[in-house]
Structures are given as C-alpha cells and as structure tokens.
Enzyme design. Structure first.
Site, short mmCIF file in Angstrom:
data_model
loop_
_atom_site.label_atom_id
_atom_site.label_comp_id
_atom_site.label_asym_id
_atom_site.label_seq_id
_atom_site.Cartn_x
_atom_site.Cartn_y
_atom_site.Cartn_z
N ARG A 238 0.85 -1.18 0.00
CA ARG A 238 0.00 0.00 0.00
C ARG A 238 0.89 1.24 0.00
NH1 ARG A 238 -3.47 -2.79 -1.51
NH2 ARG A 238 -5.55 -3.16 -0.64
N GLU A 267 -3.58 7.37 -4.41
CA GLU A 267 -4.03 6.87 -5.71
C GLU A 267 -5.35 7.51 -6.09
OE1 GLU A 267 -3.97 2.58 -5.87
OE2 GLU A 267 -2.00 2.52 -4.99
N HIS A 285 -0.97 -0.05 -10.08
CA HIS A 285 -1.57 -0.99 -9.13
C HIS A 285 -2.11 -2.26 -9.83
CE1 HIS A 285 -3.50 -1.05 -4.85
NE2 HIS A 285 -3.19 -2.27 -5.24
#
Ligand code: DGY
Length: 319
Positions: A238, A267, A285
């Site tokens: 993350r 993000e 991602h």
C-alpha cells in the site's frame, strides 16, 4: 435481495451473484465518495467494494438497518472501518490467498527492472543513444548474492521470498512476528526485530505488510537515509506505508538507487517528483491483474455474499 457491485468486475462473479440476487453494477469511480456509498449502504443488502471505495464509519452507520456484508474485492481492507462494522454487526470479507502469486510476480518484476536498470536502459535505446556495448553503462545490482529485506513475511512476502531465493538472494525480514522456524529455515531467512538494523544491510527492500496505523509512513526520510545508496525499494503493498515525498527526494538526491512502485500514497495521484525520478518504475496498481487471480477474487467475494445472505459463514470473513 439486492446486491451492489460498485464497478464492473469479472463476468463470472457477476453471473454467480445474478443467479441468486438482483444485482446493480456501478460505474467506475461512482462509489469513490462517502456520500454515494452511504446512499447505497441504505438501499442494498450487500455491497461488493473496491479498495478505492471509502467504507467509513458514516457509510456503515447509514447501512446499519439493511446492509449485511461488505465484500472487498482485494486482500487488503484498509479502506474499511472494520471497528465500526464490527460494532454495527455488518460483516466484512476480503480475498486472501488467490492473489499471492500474481502480486509476488509483480514485486519480482519491479525488483529486476530497478536492480538491473532495464527501464532506463530501454528508454535510452529508444532515444537513439545505443551506440554499441558499453563498459560503464547501466551498471546495476546483481541479485545473485545480494541481500533483500522483506517487510512483512506473510503470504505474499513468502511467495516473493521463494522467488528471490531461486535468484540466489540472501533473505532478511522484519515484521511484528517471527515466522515458523521451518519456513525460516527453508528460506534461510534472517529475522530482524529492529527495522533500522535490517535497512543497513540490504541491497533491495520489498514491502509486503498491510497498511495500519503502525505501518503508515514506516519508510520515511530517516529509514531511507539508513539504506545503502545503491539499494532499491519495491512497494506492491500500500502506498502510504512509504512517505512518498521523502522517497522522491531520496531518489533525486541519489541517496537510494531506485524504486519500483505498484502502489501510491494518494491513488490515483502520483507524486510529481516520482514521475521524473531516476531509475524509478511506476505501475498502475496491477499486482493482482491476472485472469486467474481476478476470477478467483470475484468468486471469493461473490461466495461470501451468497453465504452471508443465506445465513451461513464464509471462511474469508475479517469481521
Ligand atoms: C489487494 O488485493 O489488496 C490488491 O492491492 C489489489 O488486488
């Protein structure tokens, strides 16, 4: 009963849900705000969420009379206020195990591309700069015999460790708990109870822990300054585990040797100084983006919803 899937996912999962319930599918980004999600929580019996959907205490509060389960389409569930869900009796599920190998593959790919500077080398070639074999060009880190530090030797961390072991790397790890002695032995892994001690000895660092209050900005200015200046950092876990501004600065100052990132602090925004940082590979991602993982994730999420709405307990509940 009514189920919301907050944005389009694999057909197999939608069909499975449609054979049991009335299913609505949101548009991409439609439920990335608390407001739209809260309204949905009032109306649906189950919501299949994305990691970009903020399932806050307010959202769960709005769903307290109707919503039975939030099935997150991810193994990580830091987007969900699990304490509030537990208090309100709303179940939460995730998708463990099925994206372990795919995510470990992306971590390996980022490690290889940053350690051996393949992105920089390819850009230079496409720029017309290749004028024959060069004795001093693009000198990287040879993985064989190098030390890798893994933060979080859980499922994905171990799958990554197995891969880098076959490359001949020496494995070091840091985490809350020491892993079982047999696995430690099999991986020939050295445990560090103090993160800074591990950071001093690594040629590469790969992050595989969940995002929690304790791991937020676990890697910041101080930690980056401890790493050797040639070392590369890989993050497929993350974004907020790394202080992105500090990382961008360390890359520009050449106080670390490169970074391979599949996740970002805010993000979908990317820190502007990462975009032009040297030896930096940035991916959108895609850790779990294989057909096999995504079908299995859909299946797990759909099954969890089917179980809860039929009054049984699925194995992948986190609340
Ligand atoms: C996860 O599952 O947590 C990944 O980040 C997305 O698949």
């Amino acid at each position: 009963m009514r189920v919301l899937v907050t944005e389009p996912i694999v057909d197999s999962a939608i069909k499975k849900l449609e054979s049991h319930f009335e299913v609505s599918i949101g548009k991409r980004g439609e439920f990335d705000q608390e407001q739209t999600l809260s309204k949905a929580a009032e109306e649906f019996d189950a919501i299949l969420t994305m990691l970009s959907n903020p399932v806050t205490g307010n959202v769960l509060e709005a769903g307290k009379n109707k919503l039975k389960i939030v099935a997150n389409y991810a193994v990580g569930y830091n987007n969900i206020d699990t304490a509030a869900a537990s208090r309100l009796g709303i179940h939460v599920s995730n998708t463990p195990d099925v994206l372990t190998e795919s995510t470990a593959e992306i971590a390996l790919s980022l490690l290889l591309s940053t350690a051996r500077k393949t992105r920089e080398a390819e850009i230079s070639l496409r720029d017309g700069q290749f004028n024959g074999w060069e004795p001093n060009g693009f000198i990287g880190i040879e993985l064989h015999g190098a030390a890798v530090g893994i933060i979080g030797l859980g499922r994905i961390g171990q799958a990554f460790a197995k891969r880098v072991k076959t490359c001949g790397m020496n494995i070091h790890y840091y985490g809350r708990n020491r892993i079982e002695p047999e696995i430690e032995k099999e991986l020939n892994a050295t445990f560090h109870s103090v993160l800074d001690d591990m950071l001093q000895v690594v040629d590469a660092l790969s992050i595989h822990c969940p995002l929690t209050d304790e791991t937020h900005h676990l890697i910041g200015k101080n930690e980056l300054s401890i790493m050797p200046s040639h070392a590369v950092l890989v993050n497929t876990a993350r974004g907020p585990i790394v202080d992105e501004s500090a990382l961008a600065e360390a890359l520009h100052d050449a106080s670390i040797g490169g970074a391979g990132l599949d996740v970002f602090e805010n993000e979908p925004e990317i820190h502007p100084r990462l975009l032009d940082a040297p030896n930096t590979v940035l991916l959108p991602h895609i850790g779990s983006a294989t057909e096999k993982s995504r079908n299995a994730m859909g299946s797990l999420a759909a099954d969890a919803i089917i179980s809860i709405l039929n009054g049984t307990r699925p194995p992948n509940l986190v609340v």
